[in-house]
Design a protein around this motif. Structure first.
Motif, PDB file in Angstrom:
ATOM      1  N   MET A   1      -5.831 -15.325  13.227  1.00  0.00           N
ATOM      2  CA  MET A   1      -6.296 -14.008  12.783  1.00  0.00           C
ATOM      3  C   MET A   1      -5.391 -13.487  11.672  1.00  0.00           C
ATOM      4  N   SER A   2      -6.028 -12.923  10.664  1.00  0.00           N
ATOM      5  CA  SER A   2      -5.283 -12.498   9.485  1.00  0.00           C
ATOM      6  C   SER A   2      -4.651 -11.108   9.662  1.00  0.00           C
ATOM      7  N   ILE A   3      -3.327 -11.056   9.465  1.00  0.00           N
ATOM      8  CA  ILE A   3      -2.591  -9.780   9.495  1.00  0.00           C
ATOM      9  C   ILE A   3      -1.646  -9.797   8.292  1.00  0.00           C
ATOM     10  N   PRO A   4      -2.121  -9.403   7.113  1.00  0.00           N
ATOM     11  CA  PRO A   4      -1.316  -9.534   5.885  1.00  0.00           C
ATOM     12  C   PRO A   4       0.025  -8.803   5.985  1.00  0.00           C
ATOM     13  N   SER A   5       1.076  -9.460   5.488  1.00  0.00           N
ATOM     14  CA  SER A   5       2.423  -8.910   5.670  1.00  0.00           C
ATOM     15  C   SER A   5       2.692  -7.727   4.746  1.00  0.00           C
ATOM     16  N   GLU A   6       1.887  -7.583   3.665  1.00  0.00           N
ATOM     17  CA  GLU A   6       2.160  -6.477   2.731  1.00  0.00           C
ATOM     18  C   GLU A   6       1.574  -5.154   3.219  1.00  0.00           C
ATOM     19  N   LEU A   7       0.844  -5.158   4.330  1.00  0.00           N
ATOM     20  CA  LEU A   7       0.220  -3.932   4.821  1.00  0.00           C
ATOM     21  C   LEU A   7       1.027  -3.319   5.961  1.00  0.00           C
ATOM     22  N   LYS A   8       0.774  -2.010   6.184  1.00  0.00           N
ATOM     23  CA  LYS A   8       1.304  -1.319   7.369  1.00  0.00           C
ATOM     24  C   LYS A   8       0.132  -1.130   8.335  1.00  0.00           C
ATOM     25  N   TYR A   9       0.456  -0.913   9.609  1.00  0.00           N
ATOM     26  CA  TYR A   9      -0.593  -0.863  10.632  1.00  0.00           C
ATOM     27  C   TYR A   9      -0.385   0.290  11.597  1.00  0.00           C
ATOM     28  N   SER A  10      -1.471   0.656  12.268  1.00  0.00           N
ATOM     29  CA  SER A  10      -1.384   1.650  13.342  1.00  0.00           C
ATOM     30  C   SER A  10      -1.773   0.992  14.651  1.00  0.00           C
ATOM     31  N   ALA A  11      -1.369   1.637  15.746  1.00  0.00           N
ATOM     32  CA  ALA A  11      -1.711   1.100  17.067  1.00  0.00           C
ATOM     33  C   ALA A  11      -3.212   1.210  17.325  1.00  0.00           C
ATOM     34  N   SER A  12      -3.900   2.066  16.566  1.00  0.00           N
ATOM     35  CA  SER A  12      -5.355   2.176  16.738  1.00  0.00           C
ATOM     36  C   SER A  12      -6.108   1.249  15.771  1.00  0.00           C
ATOM     37  N   HIS A  13      -5.403   0.255  15.228  1.00  0.00           N
ATOM     38  CA  HIS A  13      -6.004  -0.868  14.493  1.00  0.00           C
ATOM     39  C   HIS A  13      -6.541  -0.503  13.107  1.00  0.00           C
ATOM     40  N   GLU A  14      -5.901   0.483  12.461  1.00  0.00           N
ATOM     41  CA  GLU A  14      -6.159   0.706  11.041  1.00  0.00           C
ATOM     42  C   GLU A  14      -5.037   0.040  10.245  1.00  0.00           C
ATOM     43  N   TRP A  15      -5.360  -0.379   9.016  1.00  0.00           N
ATOM     44  CA  TRP A  15      -4.312  -0.843   8.108  1.00  0.00           C
ATOM     45  C   TRP A  15      -4.128   0.175   6.987  1.00  0.00           C
ATOM     46  N   VAL A  16      -2.917   0.183   6.401  1.00  0.00           N
ATOM     47  CA  VAL A  16      -2.580   1.121   5.325  1.00  0.00           C
ATOM     48  C   VAL A  16      -1.914   0.324   4.207  1.00  0.00           C
ATOM     49  N   LEU A  17      -2.474   0.425   3.013  1.00  0.00           N
ATOM     50  CA  LEU A  17      -1.851  -0.227   1.851  1.00  0.00           C
ATOM     51  C   LEU A  17      -1.159   0.843   1.015  1.00  0.00           C
ATOM     52  N   ASP A  18       0.154   0.713   0.874  1.00  0.00           N
ATOM     53  CA  ASP A  18       0.951   1.657   0.079  1.00  0.00           C
ATOM     54  C   ASP A  18       0.802   1.291  -1.395  1.00  0.00           C
ATOM     55  N   LYS A  19       0.204   2.192  -2.189  1.00  0.00           N
ATOM     56  CA  LYS A  19       0.012   1.913  -3.614  1.00  0.00           C
ATOM     57  C   LYS A  19       1.290   2.196  -4.415  1.00  0.00           C
ATOM     58  N   GLY A  20       2.291   2.796  -3.765  1.00  0.00           N
ATOM     59  CA  GLY A  20       3.569   3.037  -4.430  1.00  0.00           C
ATOM     60  C   GLY A  20       3.583   4.290  -5.290  1.00  0.00           C
ATOM     61  N   ASP A  21       2.474   5.030  -5.344  1.00  0.00           N
ATOM     62  CA  ASP A  21       2.412   6.235  -6.179  1.00  0.00           C
ATOM     63  C   ASP A  21       2.053   7.465  -5.339  1.00  0.00           C
ATOM     64  N   GLY A  22       2.366   7.376  -4.039  1.00  0.00           N
ATOM     65  CA  GLY A  22       2.049   8.498  -3.155  1.00  0.00           C
ATOM     66  C   GLY A  22       0.643   8.454  -2.608  1.00  0.00           C
ATOM     67  N   THR A  23      -0.088   7.385  -2.954  1.00  0.00           N
ATOM     68  CA  THR A  23      -1.436   7.240  -2.380  1.00  0.00           C
ATOM     69  C   THR A  23      -1.497   5.955  -1.557  1.00  0.00           C
ATOM     70  N   VAL A  24      -2.467   5.928  -0.621  1.00  0.00           N
ATOM     71  CA  VAL A  24      -2.663   4.737   0.217  1.00  0.00           C
ATOM     72  C   VAL A  24      -4.153   4.435   0.323  1.00  0.00           C
ATOM     73  N   ILE A  25      -4.462   3.175   0.649  1.00  0.00           N
ATOM     74  CA  ILE A  25      -5.827   2.779   1.011  1.00  0.00           C
ATOM     75  C   ILE A  25      -5.820   2.467   2.502  1.00  0.00           C
TER      76      ILE A  25
END
Lengths: 127, 374
Positions: A1-25
């Motif tokens: 199962m894919s869990i990319p190392s560059e992402l952050k995660y929550s216990a409720s199974h969302e991922w967060v991508l830090d764009k480095g400019d104060g925004t996230v996906i």
């Protein structure tokens, strides 16, 4: 199962991508989409919505059931993935890419520290 | 839940096939396989789906003669059982004294007995009810060691006739005892998907072998209970405990067609079944609520339990089954509304997460039945 190392995660199974400019996906993880099964509808948040950590920001409906989405970090919605309105199955086929759900401008970038890294999230999925 | 889950005779094969299992009717049942609900559903509509439905109750009813057994059953069901011909199957309902539905079932005249298939979640209550209500002269046998498989879809007959050619000659709602792979089976041409297909009752210890043979055909794929639910919903078929319950009458449920004329007012065996006062009255003058089909606008499914309201916001009913219909690629639902609101084309609103979602009342089935009637 894919869990990319560059992402952050929550216990409720969302991922967060830090764009480095104060925004996230934000999206849902491979694990989450597998658990949900075939996604048929995604209720997206409103652009400009102000979200606190833990707020419900949308709903994902699979054939079988509805699952609430919880935002793992506080911020303002600056964009939503309107492609999911016509192709909700992108959440299944490309959860870390075209299946993204929304973009937030963070209230406080230090909040990113509260999220899980890939190793911690991997252990969580294995328990 | 402390109660131990039962396994069907095919449990190991489900695990081997990678099924996701979940409790249903006291059994650990396959909800979906790796193909996923949507593709399993479409596979069944296009080819042939194999379902393990061994959780369902299989009963045999016997008496000195078939007429005695038929008349005893007619005291508990508003159906014409007496003139059901050998080899013919009928949809039936067990009713209570108020005319509510205790269970829906299939009954077949199997020459020297009646063969009944009842819902898994109802079977213990059904057996208790039958034992308490049927006269001593009737013997009720529960087939604990019998598996039940369904093979459904346009390719079902092509597959099954290679194991037993006689199935091609069968018609919708016919049942037949026959030998397949050297095993005594009871096969009926019916199902719960709206497609042509068969249900196969056979000894539990022989079931894995038959399944192995069936899965060797390219057209055949395991289908889980998840897809079974959206297949039956597209076909407009009721699920007991959701669309039917002991407070719902056959007339309200839109199942009046299942009550033959000779059990209605003026018929030669009119009434005389549990709840006949209410049911006969409703057949004449209608029920306060009626089951309807709903097509929600947009792509968001509406689910069981959502309230339904009229233009003016008044609550007029509720959703009893709601899902996404993979064949239609759209959400579909059924529910009950007050009788004055049942007109096809009427717009009603389902309340989903506090929002009113418009839905159109629509005829069922949502997807045309493709039974082999002639």
């Amino acid at each position: 199962m894919s869990i990319p190392s560059e992402l952050k995660y929550s216990a409720s199974h969302e991922w967060v991508l830090d764009k480095g400019d104060g925004t996230v996906i934000i999206g849902i993880t491979e694990f989450a989409q597998q658990q949900l099964g075939d996604v048929v509808f995604v209720e997206l948040p409103q652009v400009d919505a102000k979200l606190c950590n833990g707020d419900e920001f949308g709903v994902i409906e699979s054939v079988k059931a509805a699952a609430d989405l919880f935002v793992p970090i506080a911020g303002v919605v600056i964009d939503v993935n309107t492609q999911l309105e016509d192709e909700p199955e992108l959440v299944n086929t490309d959860p870390y890419g075209k299946g993204w759900i929304c973009k937030l401008r963070l209230n406080d970038i230090d909040d990113l520290q509260q999220l899980l890294d890939a190793d911690a999230y991997t252990s969580l999925c294995e328990t | 839940m402390s109660k131990c889950l039962q396994h069907t005779p095919l449990h190991a094969m489900h695990l081997e096939a990678g099924a996701r299992m979940a409790p249903f009717a006291g059994y650990n049942m396959p909800i979906q396989y790796p193909l996923g609900i949507k593709h399993e559903h479409l596979h069944c509509r296009n080819q042939a789906g194999l379902f393990d439905i061994s959780h369902m109750g299989q009963l045999r009813l016997r008496a000195n003669n078939m007429a005695t057994a038929a008349l005893a059953l007619e005291a508990l069901m508003p159906m014409d059982i007496l003139t059901l011909q050998p080899g013919r199957q009928r949809y039936g309902l067990l009713t209570n004294a108020n005319g509510g539905i205790l269970d829906d079932l299939m009954i077949t005249h199997a020459d020297d007995h009646y063969f009944m298939v009842v819902n898994g979640a109802c079977k213990l209550n059904d057996i208790a009810h039958l034992q308490a209500s049927l006269p001593q002269s009737i013997t009720l046998e529960t087939l604990h060691n019998q598996a039940l498989l369904a093979l459904q879809g346009p390719a079902a007959v092509n597959v099954l006739e290679q194991l037993t050619p006689v199935v091609r000659e069968m018609k919708f709602m016919q049942g037949k005892a026959l030998s397949m792979l050297g095993t005594h089976c009871f096969i009926s041409r019916a199902g719960y998907t709206g497609e042509d297909g068969f249900e196969i009752s056979l000894p539990a210890d022989k079931a894995p072998e038959l399944v192995k043979h069936l899965l060797e055909f390219d057209a055949v794929q395991w289908i889980g209970l998840g897809a079974r639910d959206c297949l039956r919903l597209e076909a407009g078929l009721c699920l007991y405990g959701h669309d039917l319950d002991s407070n719902t009458t056959p007339v309200a449920a839109g199942l009046s067609w299942a009550i033959q004329p000779n059990r209605r007012l003026g018929g030669d065996r009119s009434g005389g079944f549990l709840g006949s006062d209410n049911i006969l009255t409703e057949l004449k003058s209608g029920s306060s609520h009626c089951r309807i089909g709903l097509l929600p606008q947009g792509r968001a499914p509406i689910r069981q339990g959502s309230e339904l309201c009229a233009n003016n916001g008044a609550i007029i009913g509720r959703v009893t089954s709601g899902s996404f219909g993979p064949t239609l690629n759209a959400p579909i639902a059924m529910g009950y509304v007050m009788s004055q609101h049942t007109m096809v084309g009427n717009q009603v609103y389902a309340i989903v997460r506090g929002q009113q979602r418009p839905c159109k009342i629509t005829p069922m089935p949502f997807v045309p039945h493709r039974y082999h009637r002639s």
